[in-house]
Write a protein that holds these residues in place. Structure first.
Motif, PDB file in Angstrom:
ATOM      1  N   SER A 110       3.714  10.154  -7.193  1.00 23.64           N
ATOM      2  CA  SER A 110       4.638  10.441  -8.489  1.00 23.64           C
ATOM      3  C   SER A 110       4.008  10.782  -9.155  1.00 23.64           C
ATOM      4  O   SER A 110       4.167  11.611 -10.323  1.00 23.64           O
ATOM      5  CB  SER A 110       5.617   9.853  -8.150  1.00 23.64           C
ATOM      6  N   GLY A 111       2.891  10.034 -10.063  1.00 25.96           N
ATOM      7  CA  GLY A 111       2.741   9.924 -10.793  1.00 25.96           C
ATOM      8  C   GLY A 111       1.297  11.838 -11.082  1.00 25.96           C
ATOM      9  O   GLY A 111       1.191  12.009 -12.209  1.00 25.96           O
ATOM     10  N   ALA A 142       0.695  -1.482   0.384  1.00 29.46           N
ATOM     11  CA  ALA A 142       0.081  -0.107   0.434  1.00 29.46           C
ATOM     12  C   ALA A 142       0.776   1.116   0.228  1.00 29.46           C
ATOM     13  O   ALA A 142       0.461   1.847  -0.847  1.00 29.46           O
ATOM     14  CB  ALA A 142      -0.619   0.501   0.920  1.00 29.46           C
ATOM     15  N   CYS A 143       1.914   1.364   0.896  1.00 28.74           N
ATOM     16  CA  CYS A 143       2.790   2.423   0.926  1.00 28.74           C
ATOM     17  C   CYS A 143       3.210   2.715  -0.021  1.00 28.74           C
ATOM     18  O   CYS A 143       3.569   3.768  -0.640  1.00 28.74           O
ATOM     19  CB  CYS A 143       3.519   2.757   1.931  1.00 28.74           C
ATOM     20  N   GLU A 170       5.489  12.975   6.399  1.00 29.36           N
ATOM     21  CA  GLU A 170       5.104  13.584   6.781  1.00 29.36           C
ATOM     22  C   GLU A 170       4.099  14.635   7.714  1.00 29.36           C
ATOM     23  O   GLU A 170       3.598  13.966   8.639  1.00 29.36           O
ATOM     24  CB  GLU A 170       6.355  14.912   6.555  1.00 29.36           C
ATOM     25  N   LEU A 171       3.280  14.280   6.657  1.00 30.34           N
ATOM     26  CA  LEU A 171       1.722  14.972   6.669  1.00 30.34           C
ATOM     27  C   LEU A 171       0.864  14.020   6.748  1.00 30.34           C
ATOM     28  O   LEU A 171      -0.225  14.278   8.077  1.00 30.34           O
ATOM     29  CB  LEU A 171       1.364  15.916   5.040  1.00 30.34           C
ATOM     30  N   VAL A 172       0.306  12.992   6.237  1.00 28.56           N
ATOM     31  CA  VAL A 172       0.046  12.021   6.630  1.00 28.56           C
ATOM     32  C   VAL A 172      -0.537  11.466   8.626  1.00 28.56           C
ATOM     33  O   VAL A 172      -1.478  11.898   9.336  1.00 28.56           O
ATOM     34  CB  VAL A 172      -0.545  10.410   5.557  1.00 28.56           C
ATOM     35  N   TYR A 186       7.365  14.788  -2.884  1.00 34.75           N
ATOM     36  CA  TYR A 186       6.436  15.377  -2.708  1.00 34.75           C
ATOM     37  C   TYR A 186       6.070  13.758  -2.428  1.00 34.75           C
ATOM     38  O   TYR A 186       4.875  13.898  -1.144  1.00 34.75           O
ATOM     39  CB  TYR A 186       5.601  15.201  -4.224  1.00 34.75           C
ATOM     40  N   PRO A 187       5.260  12.628  -2.849  1.00 35.20           N
ATOM     41  CA  PRO A 187       5.374  11.671  -1.925  1.00 35.20           C
ATOM     42  C   PRO A 187       6.126  10.937  -0.182  1.00 35.20           C
ATOM     43  O   PRO A 187       5.186  10.796   0.136  1.00 35.20           O
ATOM     44  CB  PRO A 187       6.136  10.032  -2.593  1.00 35.20           C
TER      45      PRO A 187
END
Length: 225
Positions: free
Chosen positions: A153-154, A144-145, A207-209, A200-201
């Motif tokens: 990324s896409g 999943a990660c 960090e944000l999730v 980005y990912p």
């Protein structure tokens, strides 16, 4: 010919420089606030709509936190912001991408990247569009990660680049089904694009999730399972 004083400094218009400086300061302020490692107060007004859309698209176990973190990274939850390169709105769609999404998914209606409702629906749908087209090349399934890292990324750089990067990784003997420590290190992109795309990912998922999970936003953390 006598020129006004402001034309004599560095051979340019000081008033124009002031406008440019103000724009840079404004944008830097946006970037600082938008990338702050806390949930902005403005996010609350969109939480119910995002939850509804994510659960409609992904099911009740869809990760609202992942999509919230993505909006956080894209725009800092600012619905009417423009990026310096022309990306628009909450989900920072380029106009051509917004038009394309509206064309292939007519149920979303006409492209309206400055509309928070449209932007949320289009972003969630586009994430699903990318992830559904990812297939494992050797493993039975993608973790999943890793799947979410490929998807993000896409979203950031285009799904075609993800396929090319996976092929490069495979040709180099790395695992093309694993983003972290494998595909993330391979690309023929320009160096600046590579840095942005890899950040980005990592920023969103690692960090944000967790910040949104801790704040009580529903859905799991794909990188903690």
């Amino acid at each position: 010919m006598h020129l006004p004083f402001w034309h004599l400094v560095w051979g340019c218009d000081v008033r124009a420089l002031a406008v440019i400086l103000f724009a840079l300061i404004t944008f830097c302020g946006f970037a600082r606030d938008g990338f702050a490692a806390e949930v902005p107060a403005t996010a609350d007004q969109y939480r119910r709509e995002l939850t509804r859309v994510v659960q409609q698209e992904w099911g009740l176990d869809g990760s609202v936190a992942v999509h919230a973190a993505q909006i956080h990274q894209e725009s800092g939850w600012r619905a009417h912001v423009d990026s310096p390169v022309g990306a628009q709105g909450l989900a920072q769609f380029m106009p051509t991408t917004a038009d394309w999404i509206a064309e292939i998914y007519p149920d979303l209606g006409a492209a309206a990247p400055y509309s928070p409702v449209w932007a949320i629906r289009a972003m969630v749908r586009y994430d699903r569009h990318i992830l559904d087209r990812l297939t494992p090349w050797r493993s039975p399934v993608l973790a999943a990660c890793d799947a979410w890292a490929f998807t993000l990324s896409g979203y950031n750089g285009g799904p075609g680049w993800v396929s090319r990067d996976r092929r490069l990784a495979q040709n180099a003997g790395a695992d093309a089904d694993v983003w972290w420590g494998n595909v993330e290190h391979f690309s023929n992109r320009a160096s600046w694009a590579m840095r942005e795309n890899r950040h980005y990912p990592r920023r969103i998922l690692l960090e944000l999730v967790p910040i949104y999970i801790d704040a009580g936003w529903p859905g799991g953390d794909p990188c903690s399972e």
